[in-house]
Design a protein around this motif. Structure first.
Motif, PDB file in Angstrom:
ATOM      1  N   ALA A   1       0.634  -1.166   0.033  1.00  0.00           N
ATOM      2  CA  ALA A   1      -0.044   0.061  -0.014  1.00  0.00           C
ATOM      3  C   ALA A   1       1.017   1.299   0.113  1.00  0.00           C
ATOM      4  O   ALA A   1       2.048   1.249   0.685  1.00  0.00           O
ATOM      5  CB  ALA A   1      -0.885   0.130   1.254  1.00  0.00           C
ATOM      6  N   PRO A   2       0.488   2.447  -0.649  1.00  0.00           N
ATOM      7  CA  PRO A   2       1.405   3.610  -0.722  1.00  0.00           C
ATOM      8  C   PRO A   2       1.325   4.151   0.531  1.00  0.00           C
ATOM      9  O   PRO A   2       0.464   4.025   1.442  1.00  0.00           O
ATOM     10  CB  PRO A   2       0.602   4.505  -1.418  1.00  0.00           C
ATOM     11  CG  PRO A   2      -0.939   3.830  -1.620  1.00  0.00           C
ATOM     12  CD  PRO A   2      -0.757   2.283  -1.373  1.00  0.00           C
ATOM     13  N   PRO A   3       2.432   4.723   1.008  1.00  0.00           N
ATOM     14  CA  PRO A   3       2.811   5.259   2.288  1.00  0.00           C
ATOM     15  C   PRO A   3       1.801   6.575   2.680  1.00  0.00           C
ATOM     16  O   PRO A   3       1.697   7.277   1.532  1.00  0.00           O
ATOM     17  CB  PRO A   3       4.289   5.601   2.237  1.00  0.00           C
ATOM     18  CG  PRO A   3       4.509   5.829   0.933  1.00  0.00           C
ATOM     19  CD  PRO A   3       3.798   5.035   0.248  1.00  0.00           C
ATOM     20  N   THR A   4       1.214   6.839   3.603  1.00  0.00           N
ATOM     21  CA  THR A   4       0.499   7.953   3.693  1.00  0.00           C
ATOM     22  C   THR A   4       0.992   8.761   5.051  1.00  0.00           C
ATOM     23  O   THR A   4       0.361   9.726   5.334  1.00  0.00           O
ATOM     24  CB  THR A   4      -1.099   7.606   4.168  1.00  0.00           C
ATOM     25  OG1 THR A   4      -1.134   6.735   5.159  1.00  0.00           O
ATOM     26  CG2 THR A   4      -1.565   7.004   3.003  1.00  0.00           C
ATOM     27  N   ALA A   5       1.979   8.528   5.692  1.00  0.00           N
ATOM     28  CA  ALA A   5       2.434   9.124   6.878  1.00  0.00           C
ATOM     29  C   ALA A   5       3.110  10.561   6.359  1.00  0.00           C
ATOM     30  O   ALA A   5       3.777  10.676   5.556  1.00  0.00           O
ATOM     31  CB  ALA A   5       3.520   8.599   7.828  1.00  0.00           C
ATOM     32  N   THR A   6       2.721  11.579   7.227  1.00  0.00           N
ATOM     33  CA  THR A   6       3.431  12.949   6.814  1.00  0.00           C
ATOM     34  C   THR A   6       4.874  12.930   7.199  1.00  0.00           C
ATOM     35  O   THR A   6       5.298  12.535   8.371  1.00  0.00           O
ATOM     36  CB  THR A   6       2.518  13.993   7.371  1.00  0.00           C
ATOM     37  OG1 THR A   6       2.783  13.650   8.893  1.00  0.00           O
ATOM     38  CG2 THR A   6       1.287  13.935   7.104  1.00  0.00           C
ATOM     39  N   SER A   7       5.710  13.849   6.637  1.00  0.00           N
ATOM     40  CA  SER A   7       7.022  13.936   7.183  1.00  0.00           C
ATOM     41  C   SER A   7       6.806  14.743   8.391  1.00  0.00           C
ATOM     42  O   SER A   7       7.876  14.398   9.233  1.00  0.00           O
ATOM     43  CB  SER A   7       7.553  14.925   6.005  1.00  0.00           C
ATOM     44  OG  SER A   7       7.732  14.215   4.757  1.00  0.00           O
ATOM     45  N   THR A   8       6.198  15.660   8.610  1.00  0.00           N
ATOM     46  CA  THR A   8       6.276  16.273   9.957  1.00  0.00           C
ATOM     47  C   THR A   8       4.638  15.941  10.411  1.00  0.00           C
ATOM     48  O   THR A   8       3.822  16.287   9.874  1.00  0.00           O
ATOM     49  CB  THR A   8       6.251  17.947   9.741  1.00  0.00           C
ATOM     50  OG1 THR A   8       7.412  18.161   9.006  1.00  0.00           O
ATOM     51  CG2 THR A   8       6.273  18.645  11.022  1.00  0.00           C
ATOM     52  N   PRO A   9       4.823  15.288  11.524  1.00  0.00           N
ATOM     53  CA  PRO A   9       3.533  14.753  12.362  1.00  0.00           C
ATOM     54  C   PRO A   9       2.713  16.175  12.511  1.00  0.00           C
ATOM     55  O   PRO A   9       2.976  17.291  13.038  1.00  0.00           O
ATOM     56  CB  PRO A   9       3.880  14.169  13.818  1.00  0.00           C
ATOM     57  CG  PRO A   9       5.454  13.903  13.293  1.00  0.00           C
ATOM     58  CD  PRO A   9       6.096  14.830  12.385  1.00  0.00           C
TER      59      PRO A   9
ATOM     60  N   SER B   1       0.066  21.734   0.420  1.00  0.00           N
ATOM     61  CA  SER B   1      -0.929  22.860   0.387  1.00  0.00           C
ATOM     62  C   SER B   1      -2.191  21.900  -0.155  1.00  0.00           C
ATOM     63  O   SER B   1      -3.491  22.260   0.132  1.00  0.00           O
ATOM     64  CB  SER B   1      -0.868  23.953  -0.277  1.00  0.00           C
ATOM     65  OG  SER B   1      -0.854  23.864  -1.855  1.00  0.00           O
ATOM     66  N   TYR B   2      -2.115  20.722  -0.786  1.00  0.00           N
ATOM     67  CA  TYR B   2      -3.032  20.205  -1.407  1.00  0.00           C
ATOM     68  C   TYR B   2      -3.079  18.580  -1.522  1.00  0.00           C
ATOM     69  O   TYR B   2      -3.761  17.862  -1.693  1.00  0.00           O
ATOM     70  CB  TYR B   2      -3.396  20.492  -2.795  1.00  0.00           C
ATOM     71  CG  TYR B   2      -2.264  20.142  -3.839  1.00  0.00           C
ATOM     72  CD1 TYR B   2      -2.086  19.061  -4.700  1.00  0.00           C
ATOM     73  CD2 TYR B   2      -1.260  21.409  -4.030  1.00  0.00           C
ATOM     74  CE1 TYR B   2      -1.022  18.787  -5.493  1.00  0.00           C
ATOM     75  CE2 TYR B   2      -0.292  21.076  -4.959  1.00  0.00           C
ATOM     76  CZ  TYR B   2      -0.101  19.828  -5.687  1.00  0.00           C
ATOM     77  OH  TYR B   2       0.831  19.544  -6.542  1.00  0.00           O
ATOM     78  N   SER B   3      -1.699  18.125  -1.199  1.00  0.00           N
ATOM     79  CA  SER B   3      -1.370  16.709  -1.297  1.00  0.00           C
ATOM     80  C   SER B   3      -0.764  16.175   0.137  1.00  0.00           C
ATOM     81  O   SER B   3      -0.147  16.885   0.838  1.00  0.00           O
ATOM     82  CB  SER B   3      -0.489  16.358  -2.544  1.00  0.00           C
ATOM     83  OG  SER B   3       0.745  16.721  -2.577  1.00  0.00           O
ATOM     84  N   LEU B   4      -0.820  14.886   0.395  1.00  0.00           N
ATOM     85  CA  LEU B   4      -0.428  14.287   1.374  1.00  0.00           C
ATOM     86  C   LEU B   4       1.090  14.212   1.254  1.00  0.00           C
ATOM     87  O   LEU B   4       1.341  13.322   0.346  1.00  0.00           O
ATOM     88  CB  LEU B   4      -1.163  13.019   1.932  1.00  0.00           C
ATOM     89  CG  LEU B   4      -1.029  12.421   3.399  1.00  0.00           C
ATOM     90  CD1 LEU B   4      -1.598  13.356   4.310  1.00  0.00           C
ATOM     91  CD2 LEU B   4      -1.903  11.318   3.488  1.00  0.00           C
ATOM     92  N   PRO B   5       1.872  14.704   2.108  1.00  0.00           N
ATOM     93  CA  PRO B   5       3.358  14.088   1.919  1.00  0.00           C
ATOM     94  C   PRO B   5       3.715  12.797   2.178  1.00  0.00           C
ATOM     95  O   PRO B   5       2.927  12.042   2.820  1.00  0.00           O
ATOM     96  CB  PRO B   5       3.984  14.813   3.209  1.00  0.00           C
ATOM     97  CG  PRO B   5       3.160  16.013   3.473  1.00  0.00           C
ATOM     98  CD  PRO B   5       1.714  15.664   3.170  1.00  0.00           C
TER      99      PRO B   5
ATOM    100  N   PRO C   1       1.356   8.845  -3.078  1.00  0.00           N
ATOM    101  CA  PRO C   1       1.406   8.746  -4.653  1.00  0.00           C
ATOM    102  C   PRO C   1       1.431  10.354  -5.324  1.00  0.00           C
ATOM    103  O   PRO C   1       2.221  10.640  -6.129  1.00  0.00           O
ATOM    104  CB  PRO C   1       0.644   7.716  -5.017  1.00  0.00           C
ATOM    105  CG  PRO C   1       0.506   6.931  -3.722  1.00  0.00           C
ATOM    106  CD  PRO C   1       0.465   7.992  -2.583  1.00  0.00           C
ATOM    107  N   ALA C   2       0.441  10.975  -4.976  1.00  0.00           N
ATOM    108  CA  ALA C   2       0.055  12.215  -5.474  1.00  0.00           C
ATOM    109  C   ALA C   2       1.064  13.056  -5.403  1.00  0.00           C
ATOM    110  O   ALA C   2       1.498  13.838  -6.123  1.00  0.00           O
ATOM    111  CB  ALA C   2      -1.173  12.720  -5.148  1.00  0.00           C
ATOM    112  N   PHE C   3       1.466  13.324  -4.028  1.00  0.00           N
ATOM    113  CA  PHE C   3       2.939  14.184  -3.845  1.00  0.00           C
ATOM    114  C   PHE C   3       4.238  13.729  -4.398  1.00  0.00           C
ATOM    115  O   PHE C   3       4.665  14.493  -5.039  1.00  0.00           O
ATOM    116  CB  PHE C   3       3.014  14.187  -2.239  1.00  0.00           C
ATOM    117  CG  PHE C   3       4.075  14.932  -1.694  1.00  0.00           C
ATOM    118  CD1 PHE C   3       3.477  16.283  -1.093  1.00  0.00           C
ATOM    119  CD2 PHE C   3       5.626  14.887  -1.857  1.00  0.00           C
ATOM    120  CE1 PHE C   3       4.535  17.293  -0.589  1.00  0.00           C
ATOM    121  CE2 PHE C   3       6.383  15.476  -1.148  1.00  0.00           C
ATOM    122  CZ  PHE C   3       6.161  17.048  -0.683  1.00  0.00           C
TER     123      PHE C   3
END
Length: 478
Positions: free
Chosen positions: A333-341, A381-385, A388-390
């Motif tokens: 599954a693609p990762p979805t965790a942000t770089s900065t919590p 500002s629009y995609s999750l770090p 896949p989109a980011f």
């Protein structure tokens, strides 16, 4: 020498020119009174009434709507018999492109094969096999978006239809000898007659990939030279996938979804350079290349121009769609965790549709600003770090920066076009429309290297995740 056919007379339509001929029909470019263009296919042997003309293709497509399947539009009467109207794809076919330009670079081959594999997966899930996947039946818009055309040889799985052989050099061996097993792993209900089944489509798709890379159709297994002998630099993964697709045993061929995932992993997709095969009328509309004299010391190569125009944005969107596959099947599954919590949002039981619609509407302007400024921080500002989109847009920014190019006047509009689906309190999906207004691509000196006339419209499904900063794009699917 091919005999010249007189143009047909079509009430309510002006016949502009002949587009091409197949084994059993001629295709013409027509326009209605308002100037809207379409492709008109007239069988060489007129069928018994309009229903017979439409029967195969209209039944095959049914209610399926897919960005990479050319839909039939309807039937019209002509003085040469009934004809079938379909959407006009002025970018020509893969066959004409390879004949004019020669074998394509690997990145451009990926841009063709991944969407076509997605289209086949949709058809197979719809209970239909195409039956004639070939270079002449893969058409392009002026932005370089491929679409699978001519479902005249298609069959509804389980239907009792006559034997069809497809295009020589691209049809599976079992189509000539009555078929074989191998449908269960493709999720089909049952086999069509005479070997027409999803595995046969995959053989044809692999043959198309071989053709795009080498300029010729593959020979049968016993007499086929190994691909590395023809292309010594070809990656091992390419050889393995194409050879699996060309296996004489249908049971050993990959399914369409697996083919798309494996193909996308070969390398980064590149926009198609359609200029070599374009007619003068179409060449003026192409955003992917401009044949204008360049000042000394500022000449841009064709390859650079090919990635500088309007189809670069569309190629990035295509990459979003292909990356969406990575969360399915046997892929992680693609990762979805942000770089900065970020602070966790308040958990809600139901999603407010207007908030989602406003979030989707903000994606277009925010994405245009990020791709114009080339500032990676703006992607958040629009995609999750790390999503896949980011990652797709970050790669696009990097590609533009490396080539010293930037977009000027880029405007993107996004809007929800259907029902919003709530997966859980923090995840929703929605169908969206992306409108790309005309814009220019300029180099570091401010000189225009490509112009996208537009506007163009694309449709996708967006998956959003609720964060402490609001809704953010997780992935895009075609």
């Amino acid at each position: 020498m091919q005999e010249t056919k007189p143009p047909p007379r079509v009430p309510g339509w002006e016949v502009l020119r002949e587009l091409g001929r197949g084994g059993s029909s001629t295709v013409w470019l027509v326009a209605d009174a308002e100037g809207a263009q379409a492709a008109l296919k007239i069988p060489d042997r007129p069928a018994e009434g309009p229903a017979a003309v439409l029967d195969i293709e209209m039944r095959a497509v049914g209610d399926l709507r897919h960005d990479h399947v050319v839909p039939p539009l309807g039937v019209v009467e002509t003085d040469a018999g009934p004809g079938l109207l379909s959407e006009y794809h002025p970018g020509g076919s893969l066959g004409s492109l390879v004949r004019a330009a020669g074998p394509l670079p690997l990145g451009q081959v990926i841009t063709v094969l991944v969407p076509v594999a997605q289209a086949l997966q949709a058809l197979h899930e719809h209970g239909v096999v195409h039956g004639d996947v070939s270079p002449g039946n893969i058409l392009f818009t002026v932005q370089g978006r491929p679409a699978l055309a001519d479902l005249g040889s298609s069959r509804v799985l389980g239907g009792a239809e006559e034997h069809r052989f497809g295009t020589p050099g691209f049809s599976a061996p079992e189509m000539a000898d009555g078929g074989g097993p191998g449908l269960a792993r493709h999720g089909a209900r049952s086999a069509g007659p005479a070997g027409l089944n999803p595995a046969a489509d995959l053989y044809s798709l692999a043959a198309v990939g071989w053709y795009a890379l080498t300029g010729r159709a593959p020979a049968r297994t016993a007499s086929r030279a190994p691909l590395p002998m023809i292309l010594p630099e070809v990656p091992r993964e390419v050889v393995e996938l194409l050879e699996a697709g060309l296996d004489d045993d249908p049971q050993r061929r990959p399914g369409a979804e697996h083919f798309a995932v494996a193909c996308f992993r070969w390398a980064a997709p590149e926009p198609l350079d359609l200029y070599p095969a374009a007619t003068p009328e179409v060449a003026r509309e192409l955003p992917t290349r401009r044949r204008a004299p360049e000042p000394a010391g500022k000449r841009v190569t064709g390859r650079r121009l090919a990635v500088a125009g309007g189809s670069l944005v569309l190629a990035a969107v295509l990459a979003w769609g292909a990356l969406a596959f990575l969360g399915r099947g046997d892929s992680p599954a693609p990762p979805t965790a942000t770089s900065t919590p970020a602070a966790e949002p308040d958990v809600v039981e139901a999603v407010e549709p207007m908030e989602v619609r406003r979030a989707v509407e903000s994606i277009g302007p925010a994405r245009a600003a990020a791709l114009s400024s080339l500032e990676v921080d703006q992607l958040a500002s629009y995609s999750l770090p790390d999503s896949p989109a980011f990652e797709a847009d970050a790669a696009l920014q990097e590609q533009l920066a490396d080539q010293g190019l930037r977009f000027e006047g880029l405007q993107l509009e996004t809007a929800v076009t259907g029902d919003i689906s709530q997966e859980d309190p923090r995840h929703v999906s929605a169908p969206i429309r992306l409108r790309i207004a005309p814009y220019r691509t300029v180099d570091s000196s401010g000189d225009t290297v490509a112009t996208a006339e537009g506007p163009t419209v694309e449709r996708f499904t967006v998956h959003l995740e609720l964060t402490g900063q609001g809704w953010r794009v997780r992935q895009i699917e075609p």
